[in-house]
Motif scaffolding. Structure first.
Motif, PDB file in Angstrom:
ATOM      1  N   VAL A   1       3.778  -0.493 -11.072  1.00 14.44           N
ATOM      2  CA  VAL A   1       5.136  -0.459 -10.511  1.00 14.44           C
ATOM      3  C   VAL A   1       5.085  -0.228  -9.004  1.00 14.44           C
ATOM      4  CG1 VAL A   1       7.302   0.843 -10.471  1.00 14.44           C
ATOM      5  CG2 VAL A   1       6.239   0.243 -12.654  1.00 14.44           C
ATOM      6  N   ARG A   2       4.259   0.712  -8.556  1.00 20.12           N
ATOM      7  CA  ARG A   2       4.159   0.983  -7.114  1.00 20.12           C
ATOM      8  C   ARG A   2       3.673  -0.234  -6.349  1.00 20.12           C
ATOM      9  NH1 ARG A   2       2.729   6.448  -8.806  1.00 20.12           N
ATOM     10  NH2 ARG A   2       0.575   5.824  -9.119  1.00 20.12           N
ATOM     11  N   ASN A   3       2.720  -0.968  -6.918  1.00 19.14           N
ATOM     12  CA  ASN A   3       2.187  -2.146  -6.226  1.00 19.14           C
ATOM     13  C   ASN A   3       3.164  -3.310  -6.205  1.00 19.14           C
ATOM     14  OD1 ASN A   3      -0.254  -1.027  -5.435  1.00 19.14           O
ATOM     15  ND2 ASN A   3      -1.176  -1.431  -7.421  1.00 19.14           N
ATOM     16  N   CYS A   4       4.184  -3.297  -7.053  1.00 24.27           N
ATOM     17  CA  CYS A   4       5.185  -4.368  -7.076  1.00 24.27           C
ATOM     18  C   CYS A   4       6.322  -4.139  -6.085  1.00 24.27           C
ATOM     19  CB  CYS A   4       5.769  -4.501  -8.485  1.00 24.27           C
ATOM     20  SG  CYS A   4       4.598  -5.174  -9.673  1.00 24.27           S
ATOM     21  N   LEU A   5       6.406  -2.962  -5.504  1.00 27.56           N
ATOM     22  CA  LEU A   5       7.484  -2.662  -4.565  1.00 27.56           C
ATOM     23  C   LEU A   5       7.321  -3.456  -3.270  1.00 27.56           C
ATOM     24  CD1 LEU A   5       7.726   1.207  -4.954  1.00 27.56           C
ATOM     25  CD2 LEU A   5       9.373  -0.488  -5.756  1.00 27.56           C
ATOM     26  N   LYS A   6       8.449  -3.721  -2.616  1.00 28.32           N
ATOM     27  CA  LYS A   6       8.427  -4.390  -1.318  1.00 28.32           C
ATOM     28  C   LYS A   6       8.426  -3.344  -0.218  1.00 28.32           C
ATOM     29  CE  LYS A   6      10.876  -8.495  -2.869  1.00 28.32           C
ATOM     30  NZ  LYS A   6      12.066  -9.318  -2.719  1.00 28.32           N
ATOM     31  N   GLU A   7       7.998  -3.762   0.968  1.00 33.47           N
ATOM     32  CA  GLU A   7       8.026  -2.877   2.133  1.00 33.47           C
ATOM     33  C   GLU A   7       9.466  -2.609   2.521  1.00 33.47           C
ATOM     34  OE1 GLU A   7       5.594  -1.257   3.332  1.00 33.47           O
ATOM     35  OE2 GLU A   7       3.971  -2.294   2.364  1.00 33.47           O
ATOM     36  N   PRO A   8       9.840  -1.497   3.061  1.00 31.74           N
ATOM     37  CA  PRO A   8       9.072  -0.323   3.439  1.00 31.74           C
ATOM     38  C   PRO A   8       8.899   0.694   2.310  1.00 31.74           C
ATOM     39  CG  PRO A   8      11.303  -0.025   4.177  1.00 31.74           C
ATOM     40  CD  PRO A   8      11.222  -1.403   3.519  1.00 31.74           C
ATOM     41  N   LEU A   9       9.508   0.427   1.140  1.00 29.83           N
ATOM     42  CA  LEU A   9       9.402   1.379   0.028  1.00 29.83           C
ATOM     43  C   LEU A   9       7.963   1.540  -0.458  1.00 29.83           C
ATOM     44  CD1 LEU A   9      12.526   0.381  -2.071  1.00 29.83           C
ATOM     45  CD2 LEU A   9      12.236   2.376  -0.602  1.00 29.83           C
ATOM     46  N   LYS A  10       7.201   0.453  -0.441  1.00 29.45           N
ATOM     47  CA  LYS A  10       5.823   0.509  -0.932  1.00 29.45           C
ATOM     48  C   LYS A  10       4.990   1.491  -0.113  1.00 29.45           C
ATOM     49  CE  LYS A  10       1.968  -2.442  -2.222  1.00 29.45           C
ATOM     50  NZ  LYS A  10       1.515  -3.828  -2.363  1.00 29.45           N
ATOM     51  N   THR A  11       5.091   1.437   1.203  1.00 31.23           N
ATOM     52  CA  THR A  11       4.340   2.341   2.071  1.00 31.23           C
ATOM     53  C   THR A  11       4.746   3.789   1.831  1.00 31.23           C
ATOM     54  OG1 THR A  11       4.238   0.613   3.744  1.00 31.23           O
ATOM     55  CG2 THR A  11       3.730   2.843   4.461  1.00 31.23           C
ATOM     56  N   GLU A  12       6.043   4.023   1.673  1.00 32.51           N
ATOM     57  CA  GLU A  12       6.543   5.378   1.439  1.00 32.51           C
ATOM     58  C   GLU A  12       6.037   5.942   0.112  1.00 32.51           C
ATOM     59  OE1 GLU A  12      10.785   7.497   0.441  1.00 32.51           O
ATOM     60  OE2 GLU A  12      10.806   5.676   1.660  1.00 32.51           O
ATOM     61  N   VAL A  13       6.083   5.146  -0.931  1.00 34.81           N
ATOM     62  CA  VAL A  13       5.647   5.595  -2.259  1.00 34.81           C
ATOM     63  C   VAL A  13       4.140   5.802  -2.296  1.00 34.81           C
ATOM     64  CG1 VAL A  13       5.481   4.891  -4.668  1.00 34.81           C
ATOM     65  CG2 VAL A  13       7.606   4.575  -3.439  1.00 34.81           C
ATOM     66  N   LEU A  14       3.381   4.915  -1.684  1.00 33.44           N
ATOM     67  CA  LEU A  14       1.925   5.047  -1.681  1.00 33.44           C
ATOM     68  C   LEU A  14       1.478   6.287  -0.907  1.00 33.44           C
ATOM     69  CD1 LEU A  14       0.754   1.346  -1.306  1.00 33.44           C
ATOM     70  CD2 LEU A  14       0.671   2.783  -3.346  1.00 33.44           C
ATOM     71  N   SER A  15       2.268   6.714   0.086  1.00 31.22           N
ATOM     72  CA  SER A  15       1.903   7.917   0.838  1.00 31.22           C
ATOM     73  C   SER A  15       2.086   9.178  -0.019  1.00 31.22           C
ATOM     74  CB  SER A  15       2.720   8.025   2.116  1.00 31.22           C
ATOM     75  OG  SER A  15       4.072   8.296   1.822  1.00 31.22           O
ATOM     76  N   ARG A  16       2.962   9.122  -1.033  1.00 30.73           N
ATOM     77  CA  ARG A  16       3.175  10.262  -1.931  1.00 30.73           C
ATOM     78  C   ARG A  16       2.211  10.274  -3.097  1.00 30.73           C
ATOM     79  NH1 ARG A  16       8.934   9.631  -3.862  1.00 30.73           N
ATOM     80  NH2 ARG A  16       8.976   7.669  -2.790  1.00 30.73           N
ATOM     81  N   GLU A  17       1.331   9.308  -3.167  1.00 29.13           N
ATOM     82  CA  GLU A  17       0.437   9.133  -4.299  1.00 29.13           C
ATOM     83  C   GLU A  17      -0.757  10.091  -4.280  1.00 29.13           C
ATOM     84  OE1 GLU A  17      -1.410   5.193  -6.444  1.00 29.13           O
ATOM     85  OE2 GLU A  17      -1.147   5.184  -4.293  1.00 29.13           O
TER      86      GLU A  17
END
Length: 70
Positions: free
Chosen positions: A28-44
């Motif tokens: 699910v995280r890898n399917c997100l579009k920018e800028p949400l993907k960068t934000e979510v991956l930083s919380r990983e």
């Protein structure tokens, strides 16, 4: 005892629910579009400590910082 037909597919595949859940969350995280993907991956990133026990007492904890594999 339950029959094998009632076993969830992730258990039949030999994995735990946590492993299955982590795989789904990564997809699910890898399917997100920018800028949400960068934000979510930083919380990983995950931080935890491991303490080995000897003679009923904890030894010095080891601090770990791991990120899930993509």
């Amino acid at each position: 005892m339950a029959s094998n037909a009632a076993v969830p597919f992730w258990r039949a595949a030999g994995m735990t629910y946590i492993t299955y859940s982590n795989i789904c969350a990564n997809l699910v995280r890898n399917c997100l579009k920018e800028p949400l993907k960068t934000e979510v991956l930083s919380r990983e990133k995950v931080h935890f400590s491991i303490s080995k026990w000897a003679d009923g007492k904890p030894q010095k904890p080891i601090i770990r910082s791991d990120t899930p594999e993509a």
